[in-house]
Write an enzyme that holds these catalytic residues in place. Structure first.
Site, PDB file in Angstrom:
ATOM      1  N   GLU A 175       9.401   0.928  11.000  1.00 58.40           N
ATOM      2  CA  GLU A 175      10.531   1.862  10.834  1.00 58.40           C
ATOM      3  C   GLU A 175       9.908   3.245  10.929  1.00 58.40           C
ATOM      4  O   GLU A 175       9.229   3.693  10.010  1.00 58.40           O
ATOM      5  CB  GLU A 175      11.202   1.581   9.480  1.00 58.40           C
ATOM      6  CG  GLU A 175      12.601   2.108   9.392  1.00 58.40           C
ATOM      7  CD  GLU A 175      12.629   3.496   8.822  1.00 58.40           C
ATOM      8  OE1 GLU A 175      12.576   4.444   9.637  1.00 58.40           O
ATOM      9  OE2 GLU A 175      12.693   3.641   7.595  1.00 58.40           O
TER      10      GLU A 175
ATOM     11  N   LYS B 171       0.888  -1.173   0.000  1.00 62.07           N
ATOM     12  CA  LYS B 171       0.000   0.000   0.000  1.00 62.07           C
ATOM     13  C   LYS B 171       0.918   1.213   0.000  1.00 62.07           C
ATOM     14  O   LYS B 171       1.424   1.631   1.040  1.00 62.07           O
ATOM     15  CB  LYS B 171      -0.888  -0.033   1.245  1.00 62.07           C
ATOM     16  CG  LYS B 171      -2.247   0.601   1.090  1.00 62.07           C
ATOM     17  CD  LYS B 171      -2.216   2.081   0.850  1.00 62.07           C
ATOM     18  CE  LYS B 171      -1.727   2.860   2.028  1.00 62.07           C
ATOM     19  NZ  LYS B 171      -1.242   4.202   1.698  1.00 62.07           N
TER      20      LYS B 171
ATOM     21  N   CYS C 275      14.024  10.025   7.467  1.00 57.12           N
ATOM     22  CA  CYS C 275      13.949   9.746   8.913  1.00 57.12           C
ATOM     23  C   CYS C 275      15.318   9.835   9.567  1.00 57.12           C
ATOM     24  O   CYS C 275      15.404   9.914  10.781  1.00 57.12           O
ATOM     25  CB  CYS C 275      13.435   8.335   9.159  1.00 57.12           C
ATOM     26  SG  CYS C 275      11.991   7.938   8.259  1.00 57.12           S
TER      27      CYS C 275
ATOM     28  N   GLU D 278      10.232  16.073  14.806  1.00 56.53           N
ATOM     29  CA  GLU D 278      10.941  15.832  13.548  1.00 56.53           C
ATOM     30  C   GLU D 278      10.492  16.899  12.526  1.00 56.53           C
ATOM     31  O   GLU D 278       9.301  17.012  12.242  1.00 56.53           O
ATOM     32  CB  GLU D 278      10.531  14.431  13.068  1.00 56.53           C
ATOM     33  CG  GLU D 278      11.412  13.840  12.026  1.00 56.53           C
ATOM     34  CD  GLU D 278      10.992  12.394  11.697  1.00 56.53           C
ATOM     35  OE1 GLU D 278       9.842  12.000  11.966  1.00 56.53           O
ATOM     36  OE2 GLU D 278      11.834  11.680  11.144  1.00 56.53           O
TER      37      GLU D 278
HETATM   38  C1  SIN Z   1      13.971   6.793   5.409  1.00 54.70           C
HETATM   39  O1  SIN Z   1      14.009   7.999   5.551  1.00 54.70           O
HETATM   40  O2  SIN Z   1      12.999   6.153   5.834  1.00 54.70           O
HETATM   41  C2  SIN Z   1      15.035   5.996   4.720  1.00 54.70           C
HETATM   42  C3  SIN Z   1      16.329   6.651   4.649  1.00 54.70           C
HETATM   43  C4  SIN Z   1      17.464   5.730   4.248  1.00 54.70           C
HETATM   44  O3  SIN Z   1      17.255   4.585   3.834  1.00 54.70           O
HETATM   45  O4  SIN Z   1      18.606   6.167   4.369  1.00 54.70           O
END
Ligand code: SIN
Length: 486
Positions: free
Chosen positions: A259, A183, A293, A388
């Site tokens: 994650e 998805k 992230c 964030e």
């Molecule tokens: C992400 O921001 O979820 C992945 C970043 C990465 O794989 O370095």
């Protein structure tokens, strides 16, 4: 910084169906995918209903019955062929990815290579799903443990890496013998559909990889959470959504990989080579306009080099080329949507109101663009230090000693990535061992790579993707005890 002049498209929007059981699926309704650089509708995509989601579950279950019986070399060969097709189509995939979420084309090409690396890695790892034998206390018994695929998987992927987050989840799932329903995020579903088309082209069996596009993720996700036949959830996205999906997975006791968000500290000690440290901060902070992230959200610089560091960083940030993502020279594109822009503006305004100084940028020159920004005099109490930002803003803070900075760096519910820059080897070990994070870059602002474990601790998630660790997430250990005739 260059002027922003994205070229509006004169082409009609792409019309795309979902990809269910090896066929195009549509519901009669579509949703629009907007190119964030121009505001144009880039694609109209099938808006799947709960009924289509239920068809996808049935197809994933049916396909699992035969896919799990394929040999590891068979799955490996198909994954190799998929990898070759992705590489062969890298330019068109990168163009689509760039158009649907605004990543600069050159960086999008890099993401396709990154995505392909996961497929290549798991084509190899598929053949290394080993079992073990272990000794029994009974002379007539033989004990084995082997690994089985967990079953059909529901994979919810984010908008910021429309290719790499699909392959990082799907390649190990397929390698393990699982089937998968993806998805993709509503903002950027096109690349996932193109990747699934390539899987079908190389002979990927119907139902092994399906793409369920939907503007209302809750309705289609509900079908997955209600079904005990979907045995695993894998999700990349915000901590708030991850927590909700984790709860929903509990009812049918699904395996879960999450994650989630991060709030990465980047610590620069006074012994660092400032230019080299700035290089790594640039890589870490401004990749994907700060929308990852693992981007640093807090740059701690030891006081004796603070001024020199700020000057060097500001010079580099000032030189970044913001512009049309389709232009191969562009380094900073737009943010993905209006909510993303509003959050970045809010964080900068809050920091400035509480005493931070804008050294570079700080404004939104047009549309969804936010200028790459350096903030000095950042201090506790500012929103940017706890939430964030997901934007091209580099907040710099001073620190005095090692113990203090470790305490500050760990003072967050997040635990995804952290960075430290020093020329002192003992300090590098001491600090990296004290940081409560799943990933630590020492003198390295870009540690992500297909063969390494990626994932976090605390509110940043559960499980690891990448490398041999990523494959384990799709495997169950089965223990077999054989009692011989005596
Ligand atoms: C992400 O921001 O979820 C992945 C970043 C990465 O794989 O370095």
């Amino acid at each position: 910084m260059t002027t922003v002049t994205p070229v509006r498209s004169s082409e009609a929007p792409l019309q795309l169906d979902a990809f269910i059981d090896g066929r195009a699926a549509r519901s009669g309704k579509t949703f629009s995918v907007i190119n964030p650089a121009t505001g144009d509708v880039y694609a109209e995509v099938a808006d799947c209903t709960a009924e289509i989601a239920a068809e996808a579950v049935d197809a994933a279950v049916a396909a699992f019955a035969s896919w799990k019986k394929t040999t590891a070399p068979q799955r490996s060969q198909l994954l190799k062929a998929w990898h070759a097709e992705i590489i062969c189509n890298q330019e068109s995939l990168a163009r689509a990815l760039s158009s649907e979420m605004g990543k600069p084309y050159t960086e999008a090409l890099g993401e396709i290579a990154y995505a392909a690396a996961y497929v290549e890695l798991y084509a190899e790892e598929a053949t290394r799903i080993y079992g073990e034998t272990f000794p029994s206390q009974h002379a007539h018994k033989r004990l084995f443990a082997n690994r089985q695929p967990v079953g059909p998987v529901y994979a919810v992927t984010p908008w910021n890496f429309p290719a790499a987050m699909v392959t990082r989840k799907i390649a190990p799932a397929l390698a393990a013998g699982c089937t998968a329903i993806v998805k993709p995020a509503e903002q950027s579903p096109v690349t996932a559909l193109l990747l699934a088309g390539l899987w079908q082209k190389v002979g990927g069996p119907a139902g092994t990889l399906q793409v369920l596009t939907a503007s209302d993720p809750a309705a289609v996700s509900q079908v997955m959470f209600d079904s005990a036949k979907i045995r695993k959830l894998t999700f990349t996205g915000s901590t708030d959504v991850g927590r909700m999906l984790y709860e929903q997975s509990a009812r049918t006791i699904k395996r879960v990989s999450l994650e989630l968000g991060g709030h990465a500290p980047f610590i620069v000690f006074a012994d660092a080579d400032i230019e080299k440290a700035v290089n790594e901060v640039m890589l870490c902070k401004f990749r994907n306009a700060g929308q990852t992230c693992v981007c640093t959200n807090r740059i701690y610089v030891q006081r004796p080099i603070l001024e020199a560091f700020n000057a060097a960083l500001s010079k580099r940030v000032q030189a970044l080329r913001m512009g049309d993502p389709a232009d191969p020279d562009t380094q900073i594109g737009p943010l993905v949507d209006a909510d993303a822009l509003a959050k970045v503006k809010r964080h900068v305004a809050d920091a400035v109101a509480k005493g931070a100084k804008v050294l570079v940028g700080g404004d939104s020159p047009q549309g969804l663009y936010f200028s790459p920004t350096v903030l000095a005099d950042v201090a506790p109490g500012m929103e940017i230090l706890t939430e964030e930002t997901f934007g091209p803003v580099a907040p710099v803070l001073a620190f005095d000693d090692e113990d203090e900075v470790i305490r500050l760096a760990n003072d967050t519910p997040y635990g995804l990535a952290a960075y430290v820059y020093t020329r002192d080897l003992s300090r590098a070990f001491r600090v990296s061992e004290s940081l409560e994070y799943g990933i630590v870059g020492v003198n390295d602002g870009a540690p992500s790579t297909a063969q390494a474990p990626f994932g976090g601790t605390k509110d940043s998630g559960i499980g690891r993707e990448g490398g041999k660790w990523g494959l384990e997430e799709y495997l169950e250990v089965r223990y077999v005890s054989i009692a011989l005739d005596q």
